[in-house]
Scaffold this motif. Sequence first.
Motif, short mmCIF file in Angstrom:
data_model
loop_
_atom_site.label_atom_id
_atom_site.label_comp_id
_atom_site.label_asym_id
_atom_site.label_seq_id
_atom_site.Cartn_x
_atom_site.Cartn_y
_atom_site.Cartn_z
N UNK A 1 -15.71 15.75 -7.20
CA UNK A 1 -14.42 15.37 -7.18
C UNK A 1 -13.99 14.24 -7.96
N UNK A 2 -13.03 13.88 -8.54
CA UNK A 2 -12.31 12.71 -8.99
C UNK A 2 -11.89 11.78 -8.00
N UNK A 3 -12.54 11.04 -7.31
CA UNK A 3 -11.93 10.27 -6.20
C UNK A 3 -11.00 9.27 -6.72
N UNK A 4 -10.54 9.07 -7.98
CA UNK A 4 -9.50 8.03 -8.29
C UNK A 4 -8.21 8.69 -7.90
N UNK A 5 -8.14 9.94 -7.61
CA UNK A 5 -6.97 10.64 -7.31
C UNK A 5 -7.01 10.72 -5.56
N UNK A 6 -7.86 10.04 -5.05
CA UNK A 6 -8.07 10.12 -3.50
C UNK A 6 -7.77 8.87 -2.78
N UNK A 7 -6.95 8.74 -2.04
CA UNK A 7 -6.60 7.54 -1.30
C UNK A 7 -7.34 7.38 0.20
N UNK A 8 -7.97 6.21 0.12
CA UNK A 8 -8.70 6.04 1.68
C UNK A 8 -8.11 4.86 2.24
N UNK A 9 -7.24 5.22 3.33
CA UNK A 9 -6.67 3.93 4.20
C UNK A 9 -7.04 3.97 5.62
N UNK A 10 -6.95 2.82 6.09
CA UNK A 10 -7.16 2.46 7.44
C UNK A 10 -5.83 1.99 7.95
N UNK A 11 -5.05 2.92 8.63
CA UNK A 11 -3.76 2.71 8.99
C UNK A 11 -3.64 1.49 9.90
N UNK A 12 -2.84 0.36 9.74
CA UNK A 12 -2.78 -0.87 10.48
C UNK A 12 -3.81 -1.97 9.71
N UNK A 13 -4.41 -1.52 8.78
CA UNK A 13 -5.01 -2.80 8.09
C UNK A 13 -4.31 -2.68 6.52
N UNK A 14 -4.71 -1.52 6.04
CA UNK A 14 -4.65 -1.55 4.51
C UNK A 14 -3.83 -0.33 3.90
N UNK A 15 -3.12 0.32 5.01
CA UNK A 15 -2.46 1.31 4.50
C UNK A 15 -1.19 1.48 3.62
N UNK A 16 -0.52 0.30 3.82
CA UNK A 16 0.70 0.05 3.20
C UNK A 16 0.64 -1.39 2.47
N UNK A 17 0.21 -2.37 3.19
CA UNK A 17 0.15 -3.67 2.42
C UNK A 17 -1.41 -3.67 1.95
N UNK A 18 -1.53 -3.59 0.56
CA UNK A 18 -2.93 -3.42 0.02
C UNK A 18 -3.36 -4.85 -0.64
N UNK A 19 -2.82 -5.81 -0.54
CA UNK A 19 -3.13 -7.19 -1.13
C UNK A 19 -4.68 -7.50 -0.60
N UNK A 20 -4.85 -7.58 0.60
CA UNK A 20 -6.08 -7.68 1.05
C UNK A 20 -6.35 -7.34 2.59
#
Length: 447
Positions: free
Chosen positions: A354-373
């Motif tokens: 699978x092309x994982x560039x089209x997959x999003x990996x989130x930890x909700x509460x850490x980086x799911x919305x604010x992805x700056x760091x």
Amino acid sequence: MSDRRIRIGAGAGFSGDRIEPAIDLLEHGELDYLAFECLAERTIGLAQAARQINPDGGYDPLLDARLRAALPVARRNGVRLISNMGAANPLAAARATTRIARELGLTGYRTAAVLGDDVLDLIMARDFPLIDREGTSRDLGSSVVSANAYLGVAGIVEALSLGADCVLTGRVCDPALFLAPLVHAFGWLPDDWDRLGQGTAIGHLLECAGQLCGGYFADPGVKDVPDLARLGFPYADVAADGSAVFGKLESAGGLINAATCKEQLLYEILDPAAYLQADVVADFTGISIAEPAPDQVKVSGATGRQRPDTLKVSICYEDGFIGEGQISYAGPGAAERGQLATAIVRERLRMKGMDTSQVQFDLIGIDAVDRREACPAHHPREVRVRIAGRSDTQDGAEAIGAEVEALYTNGPMGGGGVSRATRKVLAVASTLIDRNLADPRVKIEVA
């Protein structure tokens, strides 16, 4: 111009909006018109898919509940209703409304369907450049589900002139639901650009309903809004020159002030000096906003210029599948275990090609919305892993949720609460057509 004023209320800001604030307006708002704005970009594509299953369907799923509550009150108080709840099937929506009116004993109730926005046959027969992505409409091929032009006020005005108590449209420009009754009531000419511009500003302020009363505005300690659980919907008292005073019921929660109006005025606006509509190019840069009394805002000064020669068309098309899986980790090291879980799934998907560039990996509460760091000092007691991605095939999408579920016994300790889902992706592309290629038509149904 006459000294007469028209009071228009907002009955909904999206398809799933609450019904109670609209009924309160109908009961106590002394309205002339109430407009329900219920179509988002993809809503009509979903409705078209529903119509393919049931030819008598394809209109807003809450139409029955809304109108069973609204019709008796509107009839009793002389309020005319306007809505785009017709979605992909305005005629079926009008017939359903007529059936409801008969069941409620509202003899003679007149419902109009405004047709003509469905331009699917045109889009499929010809080739039009897309305006929001590379390529043309023909590139979308057989994946196209629907194509609908954003119509203006003409069909609604005709329906009101024919005595409709309720007007149901498919795709129209959102402000047109509110502009049309002003054109009808005040006799504004189709080239009275400044009044059409001001009427468009009024419609834009009302179209999201509760947002003007403090919904999507509240920020505790910064922008406090009272009694949000009982948030009311707004109305506007409009004069023949297009100036308007916005308000809400005194008993309703929320607030209306210059700040709520300014935020809504700029909401979803690309260029305030050139808000492109089917009826006018509106200019909001000269708007004046004043607060003559608490929970009252006077708005004036919008202008307009000649309408575009084209109409925007939204083309909904199937664009593969989305697969999603979620799992929770709690206790010491929750974030680290969550990060390990995402690394495992990422590698497993790569192993499957699978092309994982089209997959999003989130930890909700850490980086799911604010992805700056991620915040390095943040040690949450719990995290929710969410992994979602697009695939051309249903099997590929299902593999994402399956790999997340496999973490139960093949991943970090303590994972639980797995959920997984797969759904079709309905995407939207846009093009422009000559406005003369769309032909608004009106059909009246009588109870």
